[in-house]
Enzyme design. Sequence first.
Site, short mmCIF file in Angstrom:
data_model
loop_
_atom_site.label_atom_id
_atom_site.label_comp_id
_atom_site.label_asym_id
_atom_site.label_seq_id
_atom_site.Cartn_x
_atom_site.Cartn_y
_atom_site.Cartn_z
N GLU A 194 -10.20 -4.83 -5.90
CA GLU A 194 -11.33 -5.30 -5.46
C GLU A 194 -12.63 -4.45 -5.57
O GLU A 194 -13.68 -4.70 -5.78
CB GLU A 194 -11.19 -5.95 -4.08
CG GLU A 194 -10.21 -6.65 -3.84
CD GLU A 194 -10.38 -7.92 -4.27
OE1 GLU A 194 -11.28 -8.63 -5.07
OE2 GLU A 194 -9.37 -8.84 -4.89
N HIS A 248 -10.07 -17.39 2.15
CA HIS A 248 -8.86 -16.47 2.19
C HIS A 248 -7.74 -16.88 3.03
O HIS A 248 -6.42 -16.57 2.57
CB HIS A 248 -9.18 -15.13 2.07
CG HIS A 248 -10.13 -14.47 1.12
ND1 HIS A 248 -11.65 -15.06 1.14
CD2 HIS A 248 -10.08 -13.85 0.26
CE1 HIS A 248 -12.16 -14.84 0.09
NE2 HIS A 248 -11.28 -13.86 -0.47
N HIS A 283 -12.49 -7.27 -12.15
CA HIS A 283 -11.02 -7.65 -12.20
C HIS A 283 -10.45 -7.79 -13.65
O HIS A 283 -9.40 -7.35 -13.95
CB HIS A 283 -10.83 -9.03 -11.45
CG HIS A 283 -10.72 -8.95 -10.05
ND1 HIS A 283 -9.99 -8.11 -9.17
CD2 HIS A 283 -11.60 -9.74 -9.05
CE1 HIS A 283 -10.46 -8.52 -7.82
NE2 HIS A 283 -11.28 -9.33 -7.78
N ARG A 311 -7.67 -5.89 1.61
CA ARG A 311 -7.64 -5.11 0.50
C ARG A 311 -9.54 -5.04 0.26
O ARG A 311 -9.90 -4.21 -0.38
CB ARG A 311 -7.54 -6.19 -0.72
CG ARG A 311 -8.08 -7.49 -0.53
CD ARG A 311 -7.39 -8.64 -1.66
NE ARG A 311 -6.20 -8.48 -1.67
CZ ARG A 311 -5.14 -9.27 -2.33
NH1 ARG A 311 -5.69 -9.99 -3.31
NH2 ARG A 311 -3.96 -9.37 -2.31
N TYR A 363 0.58 -1.15 -0.05
CA TYR A 363 -0.01 -0.12 0.02
C TYR A 363 0.74 1.31 0.00
O TYR A 363 0.38 2.22 0.14
CB TYR A 363 -0.91 0.03 1.09
CG TYR A 363 -1.91 -1.04 1.03
CD1 TYR A 363 -3.23 -0.71 0.43
CD2 TYR A 363 -1.85 -2.41 1.39
CE1 TYR A 363 -4.09 -1.74 0.19
CE2 TYR A 363 -2.68 -3.44 1.12
CZ TYR A 363 -3.82 -3.10 0.69
OH TYR A 363 -4.88 -4.11 0.44
N HIS A 385 -18.26 -8.38 -9.85
CA HIS A 385 -17.17 -8.22 -9.03
C HIS A 385 -15.92 -8.94 -9.88
O HIS A 385 -14.85 -8.26 -10.01
CB HIS A 385 -17.19 -8.87 -7.63
CG HIS A 385 -16.00 -9.04 -6.89
ND1 HIS A 385 -15.85 -7.86 -5.85
CD2 HIS A 385 -14.94 -9.74 -6.85
CE1 HIS A 385 -14.60 -8.11 -5.43
NE2 HIS A 385 -14.12 -9.23 -6.02
N GLU A 386 -16.00 -10.17 -10.34
CA GLU A 386 -15.11 -10.88 -10.92
C GLU A 386 -14.83 -10.24 -12.46
O GLU A 386 -13.75 -10.11 -12.61
CB GLU A 386 -15.64 -12.30 -11.33
CG GLU A 386 -15.71 -13.14 -10.05
CD GLU A 386 -14.42 -12.97 -9.31
OE1 GLU A 386 -13.14 -12.67 -9.38
OE2 GLU A 386 -14.65 -13.14 -7.82
O1 X8Z Z 1 -13.50 -13.22 -2.28
C1 X8Z Z 1 -13.99 -12.31 -2.89
C2 X8Z Z 1 -14.45 -12.38 -4.05
C3 X8Z Z 1 -13.08 -12.79 -5.06
S1 X8Z Z 1 -11.88 -11.60 -5.07
C4 X8Z Z 1 -15.53 -13.17 -4.95
N1 X8Z Z 1 -14.78 -11.37 -2.27
C5 X8Z Z 1 -14.82 -11.26 -0.66
C6 X8Z Z 1 -15.25 -12.72 0.12
O2 X8Z Z 1 -16.13 -13.13 -0.66
O3 X8Z Z 1 -14.97 -12.95 1.21
C7 X8Z Z 1 -15.51 -10.31 -2.78
C8 X8Z Z 1 -16.18 -9.56 -1.69
C9 X8Z Z 1 -15.32 -10.05 -0.38
ZN ZN Z 2 -11.98 -9.87 -6.09
#
Ligand code: X8Z
Ligand code: ZN
Length: 637
Positions: A396, A499, A372, A508, A210, A368-369
């Site tokens: 994001e 994640h 990207h 992020r 960042y 969202h995707e």
């Molecule tokens: O993981 C994601 C995307 C892929 S970058 C689907 N998101 C976070 C989550 O689902 O925890 C989007 C919003 C938050």
């Molecule tokens: Zn994403």
Amino acid sequence: MARASFLVVFFLVALCNSRAQALITDEEQARQWLDQYNSLAEHYYSLAEEANWAYETNINPQNQQAQVQASLNRDKFKKEAYDNSTQFDVNSFTNETVKRLFNKMKNIGNAGLSDQTKLNRLTRLLADMKQVYSTGKVPDGDRELVFEPDLTNELANSRDYDRLQFIWKGWRDAVGPTLRDMYKEYVTLKNEAIGELGYNDVGDYWRSWYETPTFEDDLEALWQEVRPMYLELHAYVRRRLGEFYGKDKIDENDPIPAHLLGNMWSQQWNNIYDLVEPFSGKQRIDVTSAMVNKGWDALRMFNESEQFFTSLGLIPMTPDFWRDSMIVRPEGREVVCYASAWDFYNRRDFRIKMCTEVTQDDLQTVHHEMGHIEYFLQYKDQPVPFRDGANPGFHEAVGDCLALSVSTPKHLKEIGLIDGVLQEDDEADINYLMKQALEKIAFLPFAYMMDQWRWKVFDGRITPDNMNQEWWKLRQQYQGIVPPVKRDENDFDPGCKFHIPADVPYIRYFVSFIVQFQFYEAMCDASGHTGPLYKCDFYRSPEAGQLLGDMLKLGSSRPWPEAMEAITGRRAMSAAPLVRYFEPLTTWLRQNNTDSGTKTGWTRFEPWTSSAPKMTGSAMATALICVLCCLFSRLMI
Ligand code: X8Z
Ligand code: ZN
């Protein structure tokens, strides 16, 4: 393969020639070296992505082996390139772009691990953790429930307290304990790799992306700014859930049991909109059933999303995208269902992998995707080290920013998901803002605490023997939620969020949920929108598209405040647009909570135990009498 070995030899010879000399100050030579680096980087990165794609869309031992090998090859290249880049006297260079490219080259992550055995182990561990998460199943009678769609759907739609608890616990039992020891080993190895790059620990490295010395303080200030809104929302939702499930299950002073919020991690609460709707009898704003009734499928959702992007004059998806993406869960093989967007670094190949279901949630995720992918397309001609977001939060935010426009009732009507005349009155507006708040405001403390936990794990403030307990302390502190059943250190609840085992930093998303409102407001202004921010739909506005596109093209070639300035005219992150967007709801919530005598906040709990029914007043009194009697009888003796 022949091409690969040729390139390796070519690259090494070129670099070895310069090794014996003093630091190179010739900027032209540096540029040539960078060009050569770029085509080699494209080569190794795309091979690694190909192998990773093959693995994640068909999990089996052969594909895992190939993925691990391709990843190791790419890491070897990264490490050698970085080592050789130190032959140049970067500080003597005058061109800022060249300097920045060399500085970016230090970001080699796991490839910093010089012990090959350990790097092999770490790479394997990452693939294994993803596999455990992605193939986890919950036994349920004679069925086995998969995460997507079975568990996701049940969490969203069931209103049965015990069934929800079964699902919530079942998922954590399915993957948590297995991941726990793997994660500990991962932390040690990854810290060692990053340590070799000169960072204190992995959190320190992740935060460095960042380029903001005050990053942690800035985040805390943003959180403090939005926290009062969260507290009002939390208190309101807790009261409504108490009315629905019973006061014995949800006390008005306690944190909320985590399984009742419509989402496996209580991160976004829009799936329980029906339980907390402010004004009943208004137009439906949840369009899932409309999508189903109108026969929408995954392809239709992707087409609609692309149509929105191109209506702004942005770049359409490529033919390869449509041919090679995976947009529904395939039959007969295990895949990583978690939605993701892929850049293959060859300027041609971009894909989405997603197990799309026909729901409004997934329509949001498709945007969202695609956001990207749009970023990838816009910066594809930048050198490889600049093919990245201005900062990870920007990446994001793109699709979500567009989805703010798509989710307005006005737009939903435009695309046929709301029938009849649009109801436009204050109550309908509050309903809409509530739906948005359940998605956007509810998410903020979750997004903030995820990496508070991880940063502490990486720098040792959380030790391997209290990872779960500390997780629940943070969950309570920030989100005001508690586990519905007892937890202990054999559980590993953080690992049950994608994640964490997938090694994807999370702050992020906190940044994204702040800046997406800044982008949205700027694009609304550019489109000529007037009136309340939450009503803005910039569909078909080339001005809005141009503003966004110009910023996306920069990739990470400039520090993010410059990208922010390009789109908003201001350099800082600011929660002001988000606060403005929700202002009518915040006022309404405050009033509603006051009128109903609903208090905000929660009293402390032992978070690693559970929200199981507490001692009643009379039981407490009996216990107190017993203790006093006992003391008294001792004194008498
Ligand atoms: O993981 C994601 C995307 C892929 S970058 C689907 N998101 C976070 C989550 O689902 O925890 C989007 C919003 C938050
Ligand atoms: Zn994403």
